[in-house]
Write a protein that holds these residues in place. Structure first.
Motif, mmCIF file in Angstrom:
data_model
loop_
_atom_site.group_PDB
_atom_site.id
_atom_site.type_symbol
_atom_site.label_atom_id
_atom_site.label_comp_id
_atom_site.label_asym_id
_atom_site.label_seq_id
_atom_site.Cartn_x
_atom_site.Cartn_y
_atom_site.Cartn_z
ATOM 1 N N LEU A 85 65.116 39.689 45.431
ATOM 2 C CA LEU A 85 66.041 38.567 45.260
ATOM 3 C C LEU A 85 67.289 38.754 46.110
ATOM 4 N N SER A 86 67.771 39.977 46.228
ATOM 5 C CA SER A 86 68.915 40.253 47.096
ATOM 6 C C SER A 86 68.565 39.932 48.540
ATOM 7 N N ARG A 87 67.395 40.335 48.941
ATOM 8 C CA ARG A 87 66.937 40.050 50.305
ATOM 9 C C ARG A 87 66.819 38.549 50.534
ATOM 10 N N SER A 88 66.310 37.834 49.532
ATOM 11 C CA SER A 88 66.174 36.388 49.637
ATOM 12 C C SER A 88 67.528 35.721 49.871
ATOM 13 N N ILE A 89 68.544 36.186 49.167
ATOM 14 C CA ILE A 89 69.889 35.625 49.344
ATOM 15 C C ILE A 89 70.391 35.888 50.760
ATOM 16 N N LEU A 90 70.187 37.098 51.251
ATOM 17 C CA LEU A 90 70.662 37.452 52.586
ATOM 18 C C LEU A 90 69.978 36.636 53.681
ATOM 19 N N ARG A 125 80.519 33.503 50.680
ATOM 20 C CA ARG A 125 79.716 32.781 49.695
ATOM 21 C C ARG A 125 78.510 33.608 49.263
ATOM 22 N N LYS A 126 77.813 34.208 50.223
ATOM 23 C CA LYS A 126 76.647 35.025 49.879
ATOM 24 C C LYS A 126 77.056 36.312 49.164
ATOM 25 N N ALA A 127 78.225 36.841 49.492
ATOM 26 C CA ALA A 127 78.715 38.017 48.764
ATOM 27 C C ALA A 127 78.882 37.672 47.289
ATOM 28 N N GLY A 128 79.393 36.470 47.029
ATOM 29 C CA GLY A 128 79.525 36.019 45.644
ATOM 30 C C GLY A 128 78.179 35.874 44.966
ATOM 31 N N TYR A 129 77.183 35.391 45.714
ATOM 32 C CA TYR A 129 75.835 35.245 45.160
ATOM 33 C C TYR A 129 75.254 36.616 44.797
ATOM 34 N N LEU A 130 75.431 37.591 45.692
ATOM 35 C CA LEU A 130 74.907 38.937 45.441
ATOM 36 C C LEU A 130 75.567 39.564 44.216
ATOM 37 N N HIS A 131 76.872 39.383 44.099
ATOM 38 C CA HIS A 131 77.577 39.945 42.941
ATOM 39 C C HIS A 131 77.161 39.252 41.647
ATOM 40 N N ASP A 132 76.923 37.955 41.702
ATOM 41 C CA ASP A 132 76.489 37.239 40.502
ATOM 42 C C ASP A 132 75.099 37.707 40.074
ATOM 43 N N LEU A 133 74.213 37.889 41.045
ATOM 44 C CA LEU A 133 72.873 38.401 40.747
ATOM 45 C C LEU A 133 72.971 39.788 40.120
ATOM 46 N N ALA A 134 73.750 40.663 40.740
ATOM 47 C CA ALA A 134 73.885 42.029 40.234
ATOM 48 C C ALA A 134 74.501 42.040 38.837
ATOM 49 N N ALA A 135 75.486 41.171 38.590
ATOM 50 C CA ALA A 135 76.125 41.114 37.280
ATOM 51 C C ALA A 135 75.149 40.669 36.195
ATOM 52 N N LEU A 190 70.982 40.111 31.217
ATOM 53 C CA LEU A 190 70.368 38.790 31.178
ATOM 54 C C LEU A 190 69.043 38.791 31.929
ATOM 55 N N LEU A 191 68.993 39.577 33.005
ATOM 56 C CA LEU A 191 67.776 39.723 33.799
ATOM 57 C C LEU A 191 67.460 41.204 33.947
ATOM 58 N N SER A 192 66.198 41.502 34.158
ATOM 59 C CA SER A 192 65.783 42.876 34.470
ATOM 60 C C SER A 192 64.478 42.814 35.245
ATOM 61 N N ASP A 193 64.195 43.878 35.984
ATOM 62 C CA ASP A 193 62.939 43.918 36.736
ATOM 63 C C ASP A 193 61.746 43.791 35.796
ATOM 64 N N ALA A 194 61.781 44.517 34.693
ATOM 65 C CA ALA A 194 60.658 44.506 33.756
ATOM 66 C C ALA A 194 60.459 43.126 33.141
ATOM 67 N N ALA A 195 61.567 42.470 32.753
ATOM 68 C CA ALA A 195 61.458 41.151 32.127
ATOM 69 C C ALA A 195 60.919 40.117 33.105
ATOM 70 N N ILE A 196 61.367 40.190 34.350
ATOM 71 C CA ILE A 196 60.910 39.234 35.360
ATOM 72 C C ILE A 196 59.403 39.353 35.577
ATOM 73 N N LEU A 197 58.904 40.560 35.603
ATOM 74 C CA LEU A 197 57.468 40.762 35.817
ATOM 75 C C LEU A 197 56.622 40.191 34.686
ATOM 76 N N THR A 257 67.192 30.309 38.336
ATOM 77 C CA THR A 257 68.075 29.271 38.874
ATOM 78 C C THR A 257 69.447 29.299 38.202
ATOM 79 N N MET A 258 69.641 30.165 37.210
ATOM 80 C CA MET A 258 70.959 30.375 36.635
ATOM 81 C C MET A 258 71.835 31.229 37.544
ATOM 82 N N VAL A 259 71.208 31.941 38.484
ATOM 83 C CA VAL A 259 71.952 32.783 39.422
ATOM 84 C C VAL A 259 72.520 31.911 40.529
#
Length: 297
Positions: free
Chosen positions: A122-127, A174-184, A190-197, A209-211
């Motif tokens: 997801l971080s890569r996708s934002i970049l 703007r993308k820095a803000g997106y990355l920080h929001d994802l990480a937060a 709220l999100l985790s690798d295990a839950a997403i899978l 889409t909440m990110v």
């Protein structure tokens, strides 16, 4: 590729329309030819051509029903990276859509490899958003180095990166803000690798889409190319829409609201059908820049 120019109108006498669903196909994507029955009734006679047409029609209906049944009864798959998954998907798509079957025959099958964690992907996708491949790849490489390597791309590390540090490697504010929001959202639970899978497709769309900076298109690409979900149709993707227009000989580009209707026969492997739409658009020389077409990475 010449056969792909044949429109659905050309096939109207041989199979149902796009809206009606699948039609019979052989293993190579061609039409199944029904064999006339050898029995005949002594009480009723037909002119030879008329009898042949009637019997062929009856046989074709039986073949259509068989192909439809074969296409619907498929083993459930969680990801396309499972062993044998692509072979099953191709078998299904060729059985339910002869036009797509011809396209499949002239392209190598897709290969899906697991590479990164969901957070990393997801971080890569934002970049990579709205950037040419070369520029995005350069920024991504610097981002990896800033995180201390690929294993360092984790929420805690990204949260420690300042907007200035990200700006210095080419990441916009703007993308820095997106990355920080994802990480937060990962760091806060709220999100985790295990839950997403483990989430189903609908839940993934709702949660991701909440990110900030992640919309429906980004989620669809993530589901196909990172999670390898088998039945994702990116209805808003221009490449997939253009591919459907070319494949079915449509006079106009289908609207996102029409895509489910045209591609419903591909279920439960619409991700693979979409992949072939990108290949078709590339082969047809679309004016869309190739570096904007999704690829397996």
């Amino acid at each position: 590729m010449g056969d792909l120019r044949q429109t659905t109108t050309d096939l109207v006498d041989k199979c149902p329309t796009v809206e009606q669903g699948g039609c019979a196909a052989d293993g190579g994507g061609g039409m199944v030819e029904a064999s006339p029955s050898s029995s005949s009734s002594p009480a009723i006679t037909f002119p030879q051509r008329k009898a042949r047409k009637l019997l062929n029609s009856s046989g074709q209906k039986r073949e259509n029903r068989k192909a439809k049944a074969d296409a619907i009864i498929v083993p459930p798959l969680k990801t396309l990276s499972e062993e044998g998954a692509i072979a099953l998907a191709i078998q299904h798509l060729k059985a339910c859509d002869p036009l797509l079957g011809r396209l499949i025959d002239v392209h190598h099958p897709p290969i899906f490899h697991k590479q990164h964690t969901p957070f990393h992907s997801l971080s890569r996708s934002i970049l990579y958003q709205q950037l040419a491949i070369k520029a995005a790849s350069s920024i991504y490489s610097r981002f990896i180095a800033l995180c201390g390597g690929e294993n360092g791309v984790v929420p805690e590390t990204v949260l420690r990166l300042s907007p200035l540090q990200l700006r210095q490697i080419g990441v916009s504010a703007r993308k820095a803000g997106y990355l920080h929001d994802l990480a937060a959202k990962f760091s806060g639970g709220l999100l985790s690798d295990a839950a997403i899978l483990e989430m189903d497709d609908q839940s993934l769309v709702s949660m991701l889409t909440m990110v900030k900076g992640i919309g429906l298109w980004s989620v669809h690409m993530f589901m196909i190319f990172s999670l390898h979900r088998p039945d994702v149709l990116p209805v808003g993707d221009m490449g997939v829409r253009k591919g459907v227009q070319i494949l079915y000989g449509l006079s106009q580009l289908p609207q996102p609201s029409q895509m489910d209707k045209f591609c419903d026969r591909w279920r439960p492997y619409r991700s693979v059908g979409s992949w072939y739409m990108w290949r078709l658009v590339e082969a047809k020389g679309t004016p869309m820049p190739l570096d904007q077409l999704p690829r397996l990475v």
